[in-house]
Design an enzyme around this catalytic site. Structure first.
Site, short mmCIF file in Angstrom:
data_model
loop_
_atom_site.label_atom_id
_atom_site.label_comp_id
_atom_site.label_asym_id
_atom_site.label_seq_id
_atom_site.Cartn_x
_atom_site.Cartn_y
_atom_site.Cartn_z
CD GLU A 256 4.87 -7.52 -1.72
OE1 GLU A 256 4.74 -8.56 -2.04
OE2 GLU A 256 5.83 -6.87 -1.82
CB CYS A 297 1.31 -14.28 0.95
SG CYS A 297 2.64 -13.83 2.03
P1 NAP Z 1 -8.48 -8.66 1.39
O1 NAP Z 1 -9.90 -9.09 1.75
O2 NAP Z 1 -8.01 -8.22 0.16
O3 NAP Z 1 -8.10 -7.54 2.43
C1 NAP Z 1 -6.79 -7.04 2.64
C2 NAP Z 1 -6.90 -5.66 3.12
O4 NAP Z 1 -7.61 -4.72 2.42
C3 NAP Z 1 -7.73 -5.62 4.75
O5 NAP Z 1 -7.09 -4.85 5.73
C4 NAP Z 1 -9.05 -5.04 4.17
O6 NAP Z 1 -9.74 -4.29 5.51
C5 NAP Z 1 -8.51 -3.96 3.14
N1 NAP Z 1 -9.65 -3.71 2.27
C6 NAP Z 1 -10.43 -4.38 1.66
N2 NAP Z 1 -11.35 -3.62 0.88
C7 NAP Z 1 -10.79 -2.41 0.80
C8 NAP Z 1 -11.11 -1.18 0.54
N3 NAP Z 1 -12.05 -0.88 -0.43
N4 NAP Z 1 -10.30 -0.01 0.87
C9 NAP Z 1 -9.38 -0.09 1.61
N5 NAP Z 1 -9.01 -1.23 2.32
C10 NAP Z 1 -9.59 -2.22 2.01
O7 NAP Z 1 -7.24 -9.68 1.69
P2 NAP Z 1 -7.34 -10.70 3.35
O8 NAP Z 1 -8.49 -11.59 2.81
O9 NAP Z 1 -7.16 -9.90 4.44
O10 NAP Z 1 -5.92 -11.38 2.82
C11 NAP Z 1 -5.77 -12.67 2.18
C12 NAP Z 1 -4.92 -12.57 0.69
O11 NAP Z 1 -3.92 -11.69 1.06
C13 NAP Z 1 -4.61 -13.59 0.10
O12 NAP Z 1 -5.15 -13.56 -1.20
C14 NAP Z 1 -3.03 -13.41 0.18
O13 NAP Z 1 -2.40 -14.26 -0.71
C15 NAP Z 1 -2.83 -12.22 0.25
N6 NAP Z 1 -1.44 -12.12 0.71
C16 NAP Z 1 -0.36 -11.60 0.36
C17 NAP Z 1 0.85 -11.40 1.02
C18 NAP Z 1 1.76 -10.92 0.30
O14 NAP Z 1 2.99 -10.44 1.02
N7 NAP Z 1 1.90 -10.93 -0.94
C19 NAP Z 1 0.76 -11.61 2.25
C20 NAP Z 1 -0.40 -11.78 3.15
C21 NAP Z 1 -1.54 -12.17 2.37
P3 NAP Z 1 -11.01 -5.23 5.95
O15 NAP Z 1 -10.38 -6.17 6.40
O16 NAP Z 1 -11.40 -4.00 6.90
O17 NAP Z 1 -11.86 -5.30 4.90
#
Ligand code: NAP
Length: 525
Positions: A256, A297
């Site tokens: 997602e 999102c």
């Molecule tokens: P993100 O930076 O991609 O991080 C998401 C998750 O991935 C966090 O728990 C992060 O952990 C983890 N992560 C990052 N790098 C990783 C790796 N190498 N290995 C394992 N885990 C890793 O996104 P965000 O800033 O939290 O969220 C914002 C984004 O999410 C927006 O683009 C939004 O559109 C999207 N979103 C989508 C939905 C949907 O349902 N489609 C819902 C909500 C948000 P850490 O925090 O520890 O780095």
């Protein structure tokens, strides 16, 4: 300062080093720290597979549903405490915090009822059976069985409560244990929710483990029966799903991700008439821009309006956005809180700049940090509701750059369903598209052309104006997920989300034998 703990292998793990800070985004005060250093991730997976999985698979759907019901109730009992944590770590107002926390308990409760309805069975028949031979002596029936692996849930920062609960509800009902990892910067609420469930002893051992901090080498130890459900940015999703071990071991991977959701005003809606559909459009767009400071999102990022309506729409939206009081949610007058972290503010400011460089111009808000009511001067990650106008007829920044903040761009189109659908499609696949209009024939054309580019199509009309929840609400009975850029995943949607954690099996044999194994009638009938 609080040190967050992970719950692994039936015990609490507190790291000794490697900490990252958690801050209050309204004041920038450090409120906690988190690290997963020292966790043996292989042992975590073994504990889930060896202890949690068998416990869940021994239960019927009704029994798993009862677990969900207890979990929902325990968490609901702590609603006020969780709302306060959400305010302190996510900068949410009470309604915004409730969207996350009540969304979490509501989704658990919804799936508790699904479990109860599925009853005393452990296998789900899927659709009708089919006679393969000359007689019913050779018959086929598809059926769903729980996978014998672990559900690894990686969540985004913006929904620390709902994000893990909506995934866990589906996995547990399917019979699969969960390892959940909240985004580190906002893990306070999720950590406390796990603590509440552990203290209440509502879940069997091994069914829920949590990681506060990084996942270390966990993903490198997954196998073909495991399921990863990731929510976050498209960039991180790409990195994770193209890792060598992912390609080799092939655990199921549900994504997602980002989405440039569009709200489309149909040409039959006349702003001057101020009818129900127009009012719904304005109310929805303002809510979907400002709820959770636009950190959803499913928030509206692109607003498509017939060119002849552009000025009227702009003026109506600006007038409403001017009323939104931005600041520290601890102050009762505040209607919209800060962005969740310094990194999010920086990214949002950079995003607005990219939109401007791509040809958009600002009609409300500066796209730069402002001071917030009730916060010390110069402190807090505040951004005003920001509206831009651009020409969206060609591919460009406005169709590519998700600004995860209270920021949206007005895009004029030629009034045709084809013109609107063409611009929607430039977003590369969205979670939700909303369309507002009462002309059935225009709507039909639009849905035929735009329907395949989005996971959910929300139709605002006179009929829905009094009832609809808004396009941003991902409801457990409706599918959540979208094609292309949105990740291509599927969550929720009743049984659809549950079967993400199950294996569909084609059973073949004599009809009575096969139907006995598949578990009576198709529960989806
Ligand atoms: P993100 O930076 O991609 O991080 C998401 C998750 O991935 C966090 O728990 C992060 O952990 C983890 N992560 C990052 N790098 C990783 C790796 N190498 N290995 C394992 N885990 C890793 O996104 P965000 O800033 O939290 O969220 C914002 C984004 O999410 C927006 O683009 C939004 O559109 C999207 N979103 C989508 C939905 C949907 O349902 N489609 C819902 C909500 C948000 P850490 O925090 O520890 O780095």
């Amino acid at each position: 300062m609080k040190t967050l703990r992970s719950h692994v292998r039936g015990a609490w793990h507190e790291a000794k080093d490697g900490f990252l800070p958690l801050v209050n985004p309204s004041t920038e005060e450090e409120i906690a720290r988190a690290s997963s250093a020292g966790i043996d991730f292989g042992a975590v997976l073994e504990h889930a597979r060896g202890v949690g999985g068998p416990a869940l698979r021994a239960m019927t759907f009704a029994e798993r549903g009862a677990l969900l019901k207890s979990a929902s109730k325990r968490l609901r009992d702590h609603r006020d405490e969780l709302l306060a944590l959400s305010r302190d770590n996510n900068g949410t107002t009470t309604p915004d915090g409730s969207f996350d926390i009540d969304g979490a308990t509501g989704t658990l409760a919804f799936y508790a009822v699904v479990g109860k309805r599925l009853g005393d069975r452990k296998v789900l028949a899927d659709g009708d059976g089919l006679q393969l031979g000359r007689s019913e002596g050779f018959w086929s029936q598809h059926a769903w069985l729980p996978r014998h692996g672990v559900a690894v849930h990686i969540n985004a920062f913006n929904f620390p409560a709902w994000g893990w609960a909506e995934k866990a509800a589906c996995a547990w009902l399917a019979g699969v244990p969960v390892v959940t990892k909240p985004a580190t910067a906002t893990s306070l609420v999720a950590e406390r929710m796990v603590e509440i469930l552990v203290e209440a002893e509502v879940l069997p051992a091994g069914v829920l483990q949590s990681i506060c901090g990084s996942t270390g080498d966990l993903l490198d130890q997954l196998g073909p029966q495991d399921v990863v459900a990731f929510t976050g940015s498209a960039d991180t999703a790409r990195k994770l799903r193209t890792r060598a071990h992912q390609l080799e071991a092939n655990p199921r991977f549900n994504v997602e991700a980002d989405s440039l959701n569009a709200a489309v005003l149909a040409p039959d809606v006349d702003p001057a008439a101020e009818g129900a559909t127009w009012n719904l459009f304005v109310k929805d767009v303002v809510r979907e821009m400002t709820q959770k400071a636009g950190q959803k999102c499913t928030a509206v990022r692109r607003i498509l309006v017939p060119a002849s309506r552009l000025d009227a729409v702009r003026d109506a939206l600006v007038a409403k956005l001017d009323q939104v009081v931005v600041g520290n949610p601890a102050d009762e007058s505040v209607r919209m809180g800060p962005l969740a972290s310094a990194a999010q503010l920086q990214d949002a400011e950079a995003g607005v700049q990219e939109l401007v460089e791509g040809g958009a111009h600002l009609v409300r808000g500066s796209g730069r940090r402002v001071d917030g009511i009730g916060s010390p001067e110069g402190r807090g990650f505040f951004l005003e509701p920001t509206l831009l106008v651009a020409d969206g007829s060609q591919d460009g920044a406005v169709h590519r750059r998700e600004v995860f903040a209270p920021v949206a761009t007005l895009l004029p189109y030629d009034g045709s369903a084809e013109g609107a659908a063409g611009q929607v499609a430039l977003g590369g696949g969205t979670l939700v598209t909303s369309v507002y209009g009462d002309d059935a024939s225009w709507r039909e054309d639009f849905v035929a052309q735009a329907g395949a580019t989005t996971g959910r199509l929300y139709v605002g009309s006179k009929e829905s104006a009094g009832d609809a929840f808004g396009s941003g609400a991902a409801l457990p009975g409706s599918l959540h997920g979208g094609p292309g850029r949105a990740g291509g995943g599927e969550e929720l949607g009743g049984l659809v989300g549950v079967t993400r954690y199950m294996q569909r099996l084609a059973l073949q044999g004599g009809r009575t034998v096969v139907e006995g194994l598949a578990g009576a009638a198709d529960p989806t009938d």
